[in-house]
Design a protein around this motif. Structure first.
Motif, PDB file in Angstrom:
ATOM      1  N   TRP B  95       0.883  -1.360  -0.240  1.00 14.61           N
ATOM      2  CA  TRP B  95       0.096  -0.199  -0.069  1.00 14.61           C
ATOM      3  C   TRP B  95       0.862   1.245   0.034  1.00 14.61           C
ATOM      4  O   TRP B  95       1.760   1.215   0.678  1.00 14.61           O
ATOM      5  N   PRO B  96       0.500   2.427  -0.535  1.00 12.14           N
ATOM      6  CA  PRO B  96      -0.772   2.498  -1.501  1.00 12.14           C
ATOM      7  C   PRO B  96      -0.249   3.076  -2.871  1.00 12.14           C
ATOM      8  O   PRO B  96      -0.963   3.519  -3.790  1.00 12.14           O
ATOM      9  N   TYR B  97       1.202   2.907  -3.197  1.00 11.89           N
ATOM     10  CA  TYR B  97       1.660   3.373  -4.515  1.00 11.89           C
ATOM     11  C   TYR B  97       3.013   2.761  -4.625  1.00 11.89           C
ATOM     12  O   TYR B  97       3.819   2.504  -3.750  1.00 11.89           O
ATOM     13  N   GLN B  98       3.452   2.541  -5.734  1.00 15.69           N
ATOM     14  CA  GLN B  98       4.721   1.912  -6.059  1.00 15.69           C
ATOM     15  C   GLN B  98       4.946   2.286  -7.452  1.00 15.69           C
ATOM     16  O   GLN B  98       4.538   2.862  -8.406  1.00 15.69           O
ATOM     17  N   THR B  99       6.687   2.285  -7.659  1.00 16.44           N
ATOM     18  CA  THR B  99       7.094   2.189  -9.019  1.00 16.44           C
ATOM     19  C   THR B  99       8.180   1.264  -9.152  1.00 16.44           C
ATOM     20  O   THR B  99       8.927   1.034  -8.279  1.00 16.44           O
ATOM     21  N   GLY B 100       7.979   0.580 -10.560  1.00 18.85           N
ATOM     22  CA  GLY B 100       9.120  -0.251 -10.685  1.00 18.85           C
ATOM     23  C   GLY B 100       8.606  -1.385 -11.568  1.00 18.85           C
ATOM     24  O   GLY B 100       7.387  -1.785 -11.628  1.00 18.85           O
ATOM     25  N   LYS B 101       9.193  -1.848 -12.594  1.00 17.24           N
ATOM     26  CA  LYS B 101       8.671  -2.756 -13.642  1.00 17.24           C
ATOM     27  C   LYS B 101       8.332  -4.194 -13.098  1.00 17.24           C
ATOM     28  O   LYS B 101       7.381  -4.674 -13.427  1.00 17.24           O
ATOM     29  N   ASN B 102       9.299  -4.388 -12.137  1.00 18.72           N
ATOM     30  CA  ASN B 102       9.074  -5.811 -11.445  1.00 18.72           C
ATOM     31  C   ASN B 102       7.914  -5.979 -10.421  1.00 18.72           C
ATOM     32  O   ASN B 102       7.256  -6.948 -10.539  1.00 18.72           O
ATOM     33  N   ILE B 103       7.671  -4.682  -9.662  1.00 16.19           N
ATOM     34  CA  ILE B 103       6.623  -4.755  -8.650  1.00 16.19           C
ATOM     35  C   ILE B 103       5.287  -4.788  -9.574  1.00 16.19           C
ATOM     36  O   ILE B 103       4.344  -5.278  -8.990  1.00 16.19           O
ATOM     37  N   ASN B 108       0.342  -7.065 -11.420  1.00 15.54           N
ATOM     38  CA  ASN B 108      -0.683  -7.549 -12.719  1.00 15.54           C
ATOM     39  C   ASN B 108      -0.671  -8.994 -12.966  1.00 15.54           C
ATOM     40  O   ASN B 108      -1.491  -9.278 -13.682  1.00 15.54           O
ATOM     41  N   GLU B 109       0.244  -9.831 -12.344  1.00 17.66           N
ATOM     42  CA  GLU B 109       0.107 -11.156 -12.596  1.00 17.66           C
ATOM     43  C   GLU B 109      -0.265 -11.891 -11.497  1.00 17.66           C
ATOM     44  O   GLU B 109      -0.498 -13.065 -11.303  1.00 17.66           O
ATOM     45  N   GLY B 110      -0.790 -11.024 -10.366  1.00 19.76           N
ATOM     46  CA  GLY B 110      -1.643 -11.394  -9.139  1.00 19.76           C
ATOM     47  C   GLY B 110      -0.717 -11.864  -8.023  1.00 19.76           C
ATOM     48  O   GLY B 110      -1.315 -12.672  -7.129  1.00 19.76           O
ATOM     49  N   ARG B 111       0.633 -11.637  -7.888  1.00 23.34           N
ATOM     50  CA  ARG B 111       1.413 -12.117  -6.805  1.00 23.34           C
ATOM     51  C   ARG B 111       1.480 -11.306  -5.800  1.00 23.34           C
ATOM     52  O   ARG B 111       1.784 -11.548  -4.568  1.00 23.34           O
ATOM     53  N   ILE B 112       1.447 -10.043  -6.138  1.00 20.72           N
ATOM     54  CA  ILE B 112       1.566  -8.841  -5.113  1.00 20.72           C
ATOM     55  C   ILE B 112       0.068  -8.417  -4.892  1.00 20.72           C
ATOM     56  O   ILE B 112      -0.514  -7.938  -6.118  1.00 20.72           O
TER      57      ILE B 112
END
Lengths: 528, 528
Positions: B95-103, B108-112
């Motif tokens: 929560w509540p905002y993030q930056t980064g390709k892997n995160i 978007n793949e449902g792991r986080i």
């Protein structure tokens, strides 16, 4: 009717007595195309004599469509005014909220241009000059209880946007209501500067008073004073039913749990409650419930608030309007005047609905939407995504800023052909007034889903399993699983949706009169 | 590096010196499943040594997926921390905002499980105990410049949610950053009670100070002090281009018009500006433009703000973080310390983004969405309606509460196969973060549409004709006319839509790589 004092006793600014005229004598001031502001809020405290005289004038002289106005009012006003005006084609623009079958028809058939806005923002932005070309308005029509020696206006059952009106309008027409007691002393008027000179609203308790009882008015602007004996045509009381009582029970249980967890004090926090049967059931439940020393900070006070006062559990209430029913609401209020009067503060809309006091006080915000979706986006205004009912009202002012933000609705509504024809829990709301970022809890008679801290997919499962009607639960779960599978496999699944069928339930309703579809495959007849 | 003072000179609470350890010695405190809070905001002022040591530990011992945490941080932090953690499968909830390709990939793949919230509301609600079962968190990791004799924490380049963190966490780990000058004195910390004991924030000018320079911290909670010499990995500067300069020109013209109309003072009102090339162009335009004595009240200060200071036109700036680029931003700042230091106030997120000061000061809010639709609903978070980029950030805090609420975007974006493949003006936004009730103006390089006072159908025409790219204008007008005709004829046309094809452009993009459809008929191949 002389019980309530004569016009002379109400108009203490004596120079204004020579401006007293009959309502029909004010018609000369009005020209088609004018921008008008009225007092009034969710129908309370609105002008009656002058709007009705204008409607009579249009009807008598066949001026339908030839004498049209732009109407800017705090919220809705009585059907005998704006709804009749709509029937007579007297309205071009209408901001920001309305009630009435004919005005809604005019809006949805494209004859009336309605603008919808958070009420608190409307009041403020009107004051900033945002809604007309030059920020000015032609005539303000204001209902008052009395005018004091300094030309201070003592309002009646609402404050609405009167404080803005007296500054923004070139001419003011006053209706002095001698058909009911004077509400002098109930209002708390705080006049605001524009930025960069705005000052804090130093309200730290629901009933704090930070201003004066009167709206100061330039007497030279007043072009006419009209006596009125007409009372507000208030909302009728909405009966409670099993569904709304079940919803209220879930909410009261939730409050008890939050008190136990230390997240709410024992007397809760100031309550904001919308209108309708669920709101009545919640207030009714509180009147019988375990919480005492309650306070209310809301926009509209309705009949059930009198019950809550009578229960001894409500200490005070702040609102923008006192919107009681004609009968039994107002007679009951007038008969027990001293019991209620000192416990009520009426505030301007720009303060009753301002984020600043709502956040500081930590209001518990409760409102009924048309529907919400599985991710907790809610539709409050447009049935089927396109048809306006009344408007947004203050729901967003309170839901964005409350301590707890709750929306409640029955899980299903009937259609003509199917008693379970409409589910109020849908895959995707066809119109969105409140986003997933604003709501903490959604409630139906099935249960209360506490969404705080949940990510979208967890939220969807919780909402479907807790709030949806059992008839719709498998249909919604099926959609969610399909959407999840398709989006996650492509790595685009933070909040899965299928854009080729997310509105299939709504389309089926429009075509076949029910949202009960058999499955989510595309291009097959899905009607039951 | 000793220029900046030793650890001993920074830790003036001497009893804490015996808690000084190496970063890897703190690993023992962490257990999988813990709820962690960090300092940091939009990557500035975040802890580095401890998160990196934990990542090294996981990598070295093949603990991927076995040591997972729930991360609660004011906003995004440097890629070397959260994005690396995502790569190592170390994040469950975020929560509540993030930056980064892997995160983003993990989300978007449902792991986080990411939760997205108005930043100002997140800070407040975390303080109210809303995001974990019992409202508590296990460990807080905080970067500081110094610790004073009373165990007051002088923060570094951001305030974020540190004020909440020190209350909500059971253990605190401190990183003292001696790799850069101490920012002692730049912060204004105001500690809040919960309702019903909240008090007003008495900020009436952007640079008013209402609190203290330090966050008071219970020394017994501090379990470790780690020295750090790592600097923030700030955002690189976004270059301006012709499109963003054209947008900035429209906005500056609009400001001049509003000054002329008396709706803005000559020095405008406090500016809130998002991030990216358009924001840079606007700030760049202001540095060259006719307005002076400007003020800024925003959430993030970036490199271009230094230009605005250098132009002599900016008097002061308030923000939650000083998020400069590693080079040339911070070196430039440090070399001209005395020129900037006294003009900047850094505030806790719960105050920088609170509705109360934003409304009172009358901020001019400017943000870039993914897209907006013809009725002025905007999508800020989910590309294609389902794929998370970074999060909502503070866009809603400012857009709901500003004096003027402006969103700006290029009218089109390229796809791999079509330089005009994506229109940022669509019939219906596939995800909505800001509603039609919140925005005053939308802007593209084509023009600025001032929507104040317009009803939905008038708004649609204005937006399409002013903001849409000429290539898309006829396609959008065609849709609007069809929707209007169909809905008005049925008396359901306040805000017309066609629910069987409102997302046709988005579907065509997904399938065929362009939103340029030939027409709006159903069931024919619409790809160009």
């Amino acid at each position: 009717m002389s019980d309530f004092g004569t016009l002379e006793s109400r108009v203490r600014r004596k120079s204004l007595l020579k401006k007293v005229v009959k309502a029909e004598d004010t018609i000369e001031h009005f020209k088609s195309g004018m921008n008008l502001m009225w007092s009034g809020f969710t129908p309370a405290g609105y002008p009656k004599e002058v709007p009705i005289a204008l409607a009579d004038h249009v009807e008598k002289n066949n001026l339908q469509g030839k004498l049209k106005f732009n109407l800017f009012i705090g919220a809705s006003v009585g059907a005998e005014t704006e709804d009749r005006w709509a029937t007579l084609d007297m309205i071009d623009r209408r901001w920001p909220y309305q009630t009435g079958k004919n005005i809604a028809k005019g809006i949805n058939e494209g004859r009336i241009r309605m603008g919808d806005k958070h009420l608190g923002l409307f009041a403020q932005d009107a004051g900033y000059g945002f809604y007309t070309e030059n920020g000015r308005y032609d005539i303000g029509i204001i209902e008052v209880s009395a005018i004091n020696e300094d030309c201070g206006l003592a309002l009646t059952t609402s404050c609405g946007i009167v404080a803005e009106t007296i500054n923004l309008c070139d001419k003011i027409i006053i209706e002095v209501n001698t058909g009911q007691p004077s509400f002098e002393g109930m209002h708390d008027i705080f006049m605001q500067y524009k930025p960069p000179r705005r000052q804090p609203f130093l309200i730290t308790k629901a009933d704090d008073r930070i201003g004066t009882s009167y709206v100061p008015c330039d007497p030279d602007k007043i072009v006419a004073v009209v006596e009125s004996k007409r009372r507000d045509k208030g909302r009728a009381f909405s009966e409670m039913d099993d569904t709304s009582e079940a919803i209220a029970d879930h909410i009261l249980d939730f409050f008890a749990h939050e008190v136990k967890m230390g997240r709410l004090p024992e007397n809760l926090l100031p309550l904001q409650s919308g209108v309708g049967s669920i709101a009545n059931a919640v207030v009714g439940g509180l009147a019988k419930g375990p919480f005492s020393n309650l306070t209310v900070y809301t926009e509209v006070l309705q009949d059930t608030m009198l019950d809550l006062f009578d229960s001894g559990k409500l200490n005070c209430a702040s609102a923008c309007s006192l919107s009681l029913s004609e009968d039994p609401g107002f007679p009951r209020f007038f008969d027990n005047w001293e019991k209620y009067f000192d416990k009520i503060v009426l505030r301007p809309l720009s303060i009753s609905n301002a984020p600043e006091p709502i956040r500081r006080l930590g209001c518990i915000a409760m409102n009924t939407p048309v529907e919400f979706d599985m991710y907790a986006h809610a539709n409050s205004t447009l049935v089927g995504g396109t048809r306006m009912i009344n408007g947004l009202g203050g729901s967003g002012d309170f839901l964005r800023n409350g301590y707890l933000k709750i929306m409640h609705t029955p899980s299903v509504r009937p259609t003509k052909t199917d008693p379970l024809g409409i589910t109020c829990v849908v895959p995707k709301a066809p119109h969105i007034d409140h986003t997933e970022h604003d709501l903490d809890c959604v409630v139906t008679e099935q249960g209360l889903a506490d969404l705080r801290g949940l990510a979208p997919k967890d939220r969807a499962l919780k909402i479907i399993n807790t709030c949806a009607h059992p008839e719709y639960r498998p249909i919604l779960l099926d959609y969610f699983e399909r959407a999840k599978k398709e989006c996650l496999s492509k790595g685009i699944g933070h909040e899965p949706q299928l854009f080729d069928r997310c509105f299939k339930m709504q389309q089926n309703l429009a075509t076949n009169g029910t949202m009960r579809i058999k499955n989510w495959d595309i291009n097959i007849d899905l009607c039951e």
